[in-house]
Design a protein around this motif. Sequence first.
Motif, PDB file in Angstrom:
ATOM      1  N   ASN A   5       0.829  -1.203   0.000  1.00  0.00           N
ATOM      2  CA  ASN A   5       0.000   0.000   0.000  1.00  0.00           C
ATOM      3  C   ASN A   5       0.863   1.251   0.000  1.00  0.00           C
ATOM      4  OD1 ASN A   5      -2.419  -1.298  -0.089  1.00  0.00           O
ATOM      5  ND2 ASN A   5      -2.756  -1.270   2.112  1.00  0.00           N
ATOM      6  N   SER A   9       0.500   3.890  -2.885  1.00  0.00           N
ATOM      7  CA  SER A   9      -0.479   4.865  -2.406  1.00  0.00           C
ATOM      8  C   SER A   9      -0.549   6.059  -3.350  1.00  0.00           C
ATOM      9  CB  SER A   9      -0.080   5.352  -1.015  1.00  0.00           C
ATOM     10  OG  SER A   9       1.018   6.229  -1.122  1.00  0.00           O
ATOM     11  N   SER A  10      -1.544   6.925  -3.096  1.00  0.00           N
ATOM     12  CA  SER A  10      -1.729   8.083  -3.973  1.00  0.00           C
ATOM     13  C   SER A  10      -0.519   9.019  -3.952  1.00  0.00           C
ATOM     14  CB  SER A  10      -2.987   8.851  -3.577  1.00  0.00           C
ATOM     15  OG  SER A  10      -2.867   9.298  -2.256  1.00  0.00           O
ATOM     16  N   LYS A  11       0.297   8.934  -2.882  1.00  0.00           N
ATOM     17  CA  LYS A  11       1.480   9.791  -2.818  1.00  0.00           C
ATOM     18  C   LYS A  11       2.700   9.114  -3.439  1.00  0.00           C
ATOM     19  CE  LYS A  11      -0.078  12.363   1.143  1.00  0.00           C
ATOM     20  NZ  LYS A  11      -0.036  12.546   2.559  1.00  0.00           N
ATOM     21  N   SER A  12       2.514   7.887  -3.861  1.00  0.00           N
ATOM     22  CA  SER A  12       3.609   7.145  -4.470  1.00  0.00           C
ATOM     23  C   SER A  12       3.995   7.750  -5.814  1.00  0.00           C
ATOM     24  CB  SER A  12       3.177   5.694  -4.664  1.00  0.00           C
ATOM     25  OG  SER A  12       4.039   5.041  -5.553  1.00  0.00           O
ATOM     26  N   GLY A  15       2.106   4.695 -10.666  1.00  0.00           N
ATOM     27  CA  GLY A  15       0.697   4.705 -11.014  1.00  0.00           C
ATOM     28  C   GLY A  15       0.438   3.719 -12.133  1.00  0.00           C
ATOM     29  N   ASP A  48      -6.873   7.242 -11.986  1.00  0.00           N
ATOM     30  CA  ASP A  48      -6.902   8.166 -10.855  1.00  0.00           C
ATOM     31  C   ASP A  48      -6.397   7.493  -9.581  1.00  0.00           C
ATOM     32  OD1 ASP A  48      -7.379   9.940  -8.876  1.00  0.00           O
ATOM     33  OD2 ASP A  48      -9.460  10.337  -9.409  1.00  0.00           O
ATOM     34  N   GLY A  49      -5.241   7.953  -9.087  1.00  0.00           N
ATOM     35  CA  GLY A  49      -4.593   7.341  -7.941  1.00  0.00           C
ATOM     36  C   GLY A  49      -5.311   7.526  -6.619  1.00  0.00           C
ATOM     37  N   LYS A  50      -6.217   8.511  -6.518  1.00  0.00           N
ATOM     38  CA  LYS A  50      -6.896   8.765  -5.239  1.00  0.00           C
ATOM     39  C   LYS A  50      -7.861   7.643  -4.892  1.00  0.00           C
ATOM     40  CE  LYS A  50      -6.744  13.557  -6.183  1.00  0.00           C
ATOM     41  NZ  LYS A  50      -7.569  14.453  -6.956  1.00  0.00           N
ATOM     42  N   GLU A  51      -8.520   7.087  -5.874  1.00  0.00           N
ATOM     43  CA  GLU A  51      -9.500   6.037  -5.611  1.00  0.00           C
ATOM     44  C   GLU A  51      -8.922   4.647  -5.802  1.00  0.00           C
ATOM     45  OE1 GLU A  51     -13.033   6.722  -7.814  1.00  0.00           O
ATOM     46  OE2 GLU A  51     -13.136   8.799  -7.228  1.00  0.00           O
ATOM     47  N   CYS A  52      -7.901   4.537  -6.583  1.00  0.00           N
ATOM     48  CA  CYS A  52      -7.315   3.224  -6.899  1.00  0.00           C
ATOM     49  C   CYS A  52      -6.615   2.642  -5.669  1.00  0.00           C
ATOM     50  CB  CYS A  52      -6.322   3.388  -8.043  1.00  0.00           C
ATOM     51  SG  CYS A  52      -5.409   1.890  -8.432  1.00  0.00           S
ATOM     52  N   LYS A  72       4.587   8.096 -12.122  1.00  0.00           N
ATOM     53  CA  LYS A  72       3.546   9.075 -12.414  1.00  0.00           C
ATOM     54  C   LYS A  72       4.114  10.192 -13.268  1.00  0.00           C
ATOM     55  CE  LYS A  72       0.461   8.242  -8.583  1.00  0.00           C
ATOM     56  NZ  LYS A  72      -0.028   8.693  -7.281  1.00  0.00           N
TER      57      LYS A  72
END
Length: 73
Positions: A5, A9-12, A15, A48-52, A72
Amino acid sequence: MGALNAIFSSKSLLGIYRDVGTCDTCGLCSKICPVQIDVEKAKLGRIDGKECIMCLECVAACHTSALKISLKR
Ligand code: SF4
Ligand code: SF4
């Protein structure tokens, strides 16, 4: 699982991207996504990384290898 995770994560920096030239719009990736992301219609090819949740089910299901894990952009 926690480490995965963190990596995805979205900050990773990583993507999932859809190669629009390779994708045949079969829709299987969108159908299999557990959080109902419309992977097939991802804008500019990027998911979209926020929901994935980065389960990678869509990548495994893609029969044309159009979905790739990448840095990304
Ligand atoms: S499963 Fe692959 S080929 Fe099918 S719509 Fe998704 S990205 Fe495109
Ligand atoms: S990695 Fe999982 S959550 Fe993210 S778009 Fe693909 S199927 Fe959906």
